[in-house]
Design an enzyme around this catalytic site. Sequence first.
Site, PDB file in Angstrom:
ATOM      1  N   ARG A 283       0.879  -1.181   0.000  1.00  0.00           N
ATOM      2  CA  ARG A 283       0.000   0.000   0.000  1.00  0.00           C
ATOM      3  C   ARG A 283       0.916   1.231   0.000  1.00  0.00           C
ATOM      4  O   ARG A 283       1.985   1.206   0.610  1.00  0.00           O
ATOM      5  CB  ARG A 283      -0.950   0.033   1.205  1.00  0.00           C
ATOM      6  CG  ARG A 283      -2.045  -1.026   1.156  1.00  0.00           C
ATOM      7  CD  ARG A 283      -3.045  -0.877   2.301  1.00  0.00           C
ATOM      8  NE  ARG A 283      -3.942   0.278   2.107  1.00  0.00           N
ATOM      9  CZ  ARG A 283      -4.772   0.726   3.046  1.00  0.00           C
ATOM     10  NH1 ARG A 283      -4.768   0.166   4.247  1.00  0.00           N
ATOM     11  NH2 ARG A 283      -5.573   1.752   2.802  1.00  0.00           N
TER      12      ARG A 283
ATOM     13  N   ASN B 232      -4.790  11.539   5.883  1.00  0.00           N
ATOM     14  CA  ASN B 232      -5.638  10.590   6.606  1.00  0.00           C
ATOM     15  C   ASN B 232      -6.769  10.134   5.698  1.00  0.00           C
ATOM     16  O   ASN B 232      -6.901  10.568   4.552  1.00  0.00           O
ATOM     17  CB  ASN B 232      -6.187  11.238   7.890  1.00  0.00           C
ATOM     18  CG  ASN B 232      -6.723  10.206   8.858  1.00  0.00           C
ATOM     19  OD1 ASN B 232      -6.102   9.187   9.120  1.00  0.00           O
ATOM     20  ND2 ASN B 232      -7.915  10.458   9.385  1.00  0.00           N
TER      21      ASN B 232
ATOM     22  N   GLN C 118     -14.780   1.870   7.919  1.00  0.00           N
ATOM     23  CA  GLN C 118     -13.946   1.509   9.069  1.00  0.00           C
ATOM     24  C   GLN C 118     -14.530   2.032  10.386  1.00  0.00           C
ATOM     25  O   GLN C 118     -14.359   1.433  11.442  1.00  0.00           O
ATOM     26  CB  GLN C 118     -12.510   2.056   8.917  1.00  0.00           C
ATOM     27  CG  GLN C 118     -11.665   1.363   7.877  1.00  0.00           C
ATOM     28  CD  GLN C 118     -11.667   2.086   6.550  1.00  0.00           C
ATOM     29  OE1 GLN C 118     -12.694   2.624   6.132  1.00  0.00           O
ATOM     30  NE2 GLN C 118     -10.535   2.128   5.868  1.00  0.00           N
TER      31      GLN C 118
ATOM     32  N   ASP D 202      -2.000   8.726   8.451  1.00  0.00           N
ATOM     33  CA  ASP D 202      -1.156   7.741   7.782  1.00  0.00           C
ATOM     34  C   ASP D 202       0.202   8.316   7.413  1.00  0.00           C
ATOM     35  O   ASP D 202       1.132   7.565   7.097  1.00  0.00           O
ATOM     36  CB  ASP D 202      -1.863   7.234   6.523  1.00  0.00           C
ATOM     37  CG  ASP D 202      -3.160   6.550   6.906  1.00  0.00           C
ATOM     38  OD1 ASP D 202      -4.155   7.259   7.141  1.00  0.00           O
ATOM     39  OD2 ASP D 202      -3.159   5.311   7.014  1.00  0.00           O
TER      40      ASP D 202
HETATM   41  C1  LIG Z   1      -3.643   4.904  13.365  1.00  0.00           C
HETATM   42  S1  LIG Z   1      -3.527   5.013  11.672  1.00  0.00           S
HETATM   43  C2  LIG Z   1      -5.195   4.853  11.240  1.00  0.00           C
HETATM   44  C3  LIG Z   1      -5.475   5.390   9.880  1.00  0.00           C
HETATM   45  O1  LIG Z   1      -5.380   4.360   8.887  1.00  0.00           O
HETATM   46  C4  LIG Z   1      -6.631   4.283   8.220  1.00  0.00           C
HETATM   47  O2  LIG Z   1      -6.506   3.983   6.880  1.00  0.00           O
HETATM   48  P1  LIG Z   1      -6.784   2.463   6.391  1.00  0.00           P
HETATM   49  O3  LIG Z   1      -7.941   1.929   7.178  1.00  0.00           O
HETATM   50  O4  LIG Z   1      -7.078   2.627   4.915  1.00  0.00           O
HETATM   51  O5  LIG Z   1      -5.500   1.719   6.639  1.00  0.00           O
HETATM   52  C5  LIG Z   1      -7.215   5.668   8.403  1.00  0.00           C
HETATM   53  O6  LIG Z   1      -6.610   6.612   7.547  1.00  0.00           O
HETATM   54  C6  LIG Z   1      -6.871   5.902   9.839  1.00  0.00           C
HETATM   55  O7  LIG Z   1      -6.961   7.206  10.299  1.00  0.00           O
END
Ligand SMILES: CSC[C@H]1O[C@H](OP(=O)(O)O)[C@H](O)[C@@H]1O
Length: 368
Positions: free
Chosen positions: A90, A253, A202, A243
């Site tokens: 990713r 983010n 999420q 991120d």
């Molecule tokens: C503590 S980092 C969490 C951050 O990661 C998530 O992205 P993903 O679910 O696509 O990996 C999201 O940006 C969160 O804030």
Amino acid sequence: MKVDGKHFRSIWRERDGWSVGAIDQRRLPHEFVVARLTSCEDAAVAIRDMLVRGAPLIGATAAYGMALAMREDASDAGLQRAYDTLVVARPTAINLKWALDEMRAALAPIDPVERAEAAYARADEIAEQDVEINRGIADNGLKLIEATAAKKPGEVVNVLTHCNAGWLATVDWGTATAPIYLAHEHGIKVHVWVDETRPRNQGASLTAWELGHHGVPHTVIPDNTGGHLMQHGMVDLAIVGTDRVAANGDVCNKIGTYLKALAAHDNGVPFYVALPSPTIDFAVHDGIRDIPIEQRSGVEVTDMTGRTADGRLETVRIVPENSPVANYAFDVTPARLVTGLITERGVLKPDRAALASAFPERIAVAAK
Ligand SMILES: CSC[C@H]1O[C@H](OP(=O)(O)O)[C@H](O)[C@@H]1O
């Protein structure tokens, strides 16, 4: 954190000493399934397909992926192949490259016969360090929640969060949720507005699940609700994860974070970003211009999966067959919209001077 009273982490080394257990986050909230990773490829696919997700957890998974790789082929070529396989899983969370660079720095100088054992030891350290860092974020973020509670004695502190920056996004504690869990444990009345966070949901599927199973009051809201709540004084502060934070304090983010920051700024709501220092990328000087934004499959937009009334999991299409879709997974919030960065070394102004002063060692890494 706790799942109905039992402590869990999101990832762990299994009792066999080499395979890796991880909660399959694609199955939540309807099923709690533990996956077993037994190869570097398993780890790469787990990151790519979001079996595990969240910047710090992506880093920890990659670290264990390198350890699994060293069991398979500990040669210099095997080390480089593992790095190359994992680093492209990713593109946006800098924790992935950070963890792989840490692993390569630990493994490249040593004899290949020693690499497997050393890799597991370093991966364990990265996992434990994440938990320790997030505990520090909890302590520093708690002060913000306590200060808010002091202004409204006896009332509930309402926190809005976006996506999942919870313990499921890290090895434990989470980043944005870490201060919330600690406030809850300290008996502070806290309630969380949980953005559902389309298209992967999420928030609805992960943040709501983990807060509910830990006993933290929360309400799931459609993504477009936050601005209305802020206009009506129903949000005391926002805390989100990230991120990647650029050297200038710009914050990358989950998609939609920027819109929440705009609404917060317009309504005078403090907007905080919680992050562990490995998420700082001093090599990037302008987040909006330079942070790569992942584009994921359109299926995540056109389809939704849920549980039917009789308990079956079904996937349905919600977009016309012939309608094109776009699926940008992240956006970048400019530093000017960020009230503060909650780190393990304090709450910092979102600018280079504050970041460099707090984490000088991270600058040296970026300069390499
Ligand atoms: C503590 S980092 C969490 C951050 O990661 C998530 O992205 P993903 O679910 O696509 O990996 C999201 O940006 C969160 O804030």
